[in-house]
Design a protein around this motif. Sequence first.
Motif, mmCIF file in Angstrom:
data_model
loop_
_atom_site.group_PDB
_atom_site.id
_atom_site.type_symbol
_atom_site.label_atom_id
_atom_site.label_comp_id
_atom_site.label_asym_id
_atom_site.label_seq_id
_atom_site.Cartn_x
_atom_site.Cartn_y
_atom_site.Cartn_z
ATOM 1 N N UNK A 8 0.854 -1.186 0.000
ATOM 2 C CA UNK A 8 0.000 0.000 0.000
ATOM 3 C C UNK A 8 0.889 1.235 0.000
ATOM 4 N N UNK A 9 0.740 2.053 -1.033
ATOM 5 C CA UNK A 9 1.469 3.314 -1.132
ATOM 6 C C UNK A 9 0.494 4.477 -1.015
ATOM 7 N N UNK A 10 0.833 5.449 -0.179
ATOM 8 C CA UNK A 10 0.094 6.715 -0.169
ATOM 9 C C UNK A 10 0.693 7.603 -1.245
ATOM 10 N N UNK A 11 -0.147 8.020 -2.201
ATOM 11 C CA UNK A 11 0.367 8.807 -3.323
ATOM 12 C C UNK A 11 0.468 10.291 -2.981
ATOM 13 N N UNK A 12 0.580 11.103 -4.012
ATOM 14 C CA UNK A 12 0.897 12.513 -3.797
ATOM 15 C C UNK A 12 -0.273 13.343 -3.290
ATOM 16 N N UNK A 13 -1.341 12.703 -2.883
ATOM 17 C CA UNK A 13 -2.342 13.420 -2.084
ATOM 18 C C UNK A 13 -1.665 14.077 -0.884
ATOM 19 N N UNK A 14 -0.612 13.437 -0.391
ATOM 20 C CA UNK A 14 0.117 14.004 0.754
ATOM 21 C C UNK A 14 0.628 15.407 0.434
ATOM 22 N N UNK A 15 0.948 15.655 -0.832
ATOM 23 C CA UNK A 15 1.510 16.955 -1.202
ATOM 24 C C UNK A 15 0.449 18.046 -1.321
ATOM 25 N N UNK A 69 -0.519 19.530 6.079
ATOM 26 C CA UNK A 69 0.710 19.275 6.836
ATOM 27 C C UNK A 69 1.296 17.949 6.373
ATOM 28 N N UNK A 70 2.160 17.955 5.346
ATOM 29 C CA UNK A 70 2.659 16.686 4.813
ATOM 30 C C UNK A 70 3.308 15.766 5.849
ATOM 31 N N UNK A 103 6.108 11.178 -2.378
ATOM 32 C CA UNK A 103 5.957 12.598 -2.079
ATOM 33 C C UNK A 103 6.989 13.454 -2.786
ATOM 34 N N UNK A 104 6.589 14.695 -3.062
ATOM 35 C CA UNK A 104 7.514 15.718 -3.548
ATOM 36 C C UNK A 104 7.846 16.700 -2.434
ATOM 37 N N UNK A 105 7.456 16.377 -1.209
ATOM 38 C CA UNK A 105 7.665 17.309 -0.104
ATOM 39 C C UNK A 105 6.758 18.527 -0.196
ATOM 40 N N UNK A 106 5.625 18.372 -0.883
ATOM 41 C CA UNK A 106 4.685 19.471 -1.006
ATOM 42 C C UNK A 106 5.082 20.513 -2.035
ATOM 43 N N UNK A 107 6.120 20.235 -2.809
ATOM 44 C CA UNK A 107 6.603 21.175 -3.819
ATOM 45 C C UNK A 107 6.222 20.698 -5.212
ATOM 46 N N UNK A 108 6.462 21.554 -6.206
ATOM 47 C CA UNK A 108 6.130 21.196 -7.581
ATOM 48 C C UNK A 108 7.000 20.053 -8.088
ATOM 49 N N UNK A 109 8.231 19.966 -7.592
ATOM 50 C CA UNK A 109 9.126 18.865 -7.941
ATOM 51 C C UNK A 109 9.774 18.322 -6.671
#
Length: 242
Positions: A119-126, A130-131, A148-154
């Motif tokens: 199970x992977x949590x995808x970039x919804x976290x971004x 609060x990531x 994750x992208x750390x909440x950034x565009x990349x």
Amino acid sequence: MKIALEIAVTSAAGARIARDGGADRIELCSALELGGVTPSNALVEAVSAVGLPAQVLIRCRPGDFVYDADEIALMAGEIRSVIAAGAAGVVIGALTSAGTLDLEAMRQLIDAAGAAADITLHRAIDQSKDPAGTAAQAQSVGITRILTSGGAATALAGAEAIDEIAAAVPGMEVMAGAGVQPNDIARLAQAGVAAVHLSAKRPAPRRNGGAWVSLGVAGSDTYYVTDPAIVAAARSAIDNLP
């Protein structure tokens, strides 16, 4: 620690390129141009036959990650279907309108996958408020991998935040993804990630014989295919890490 290489693909041909280029696993989706949506069962079966573990994206539509009850039920059904079709795991995510992880929805989706699936949590976290806190929430419901992208565009731009996320959830596999290029991998490795995720894509040549007529999606005049040279460069970058 060896860093894993995950390649996002949309076809069996892409999966073969990823395998031959040294990827450790793949994420499978359709409509990469829209950020990815759930692929068909036939595609899951074809890609699973290639031999790499296939993590299948479960996303019933483009757009945000705030889902209603019908959408959650649909994605739970999609999860059961893709697992039966040969998926090694699923890539999921759901948020509340307040920007926190929708724990009830996540539990329903995880239950649909069964205990044997990754199970992977995808970039919804971004897109969460609060990531790092969202990562901790994910760990509390049994997710073991985060993309994750750390909440950034990349991912490269969010490298410091990715480091914070990894520190907040010891024992979880944190995977950096979003605009990753082979030359970024050395820096991302310093952020404490256990894996990197990239689409390794290039535009497919347009082959229509007549005039192009828009079908309703801006920028839909092409699609992407997996580039073997990018996969090979990513594999080399990982293999040459100190």
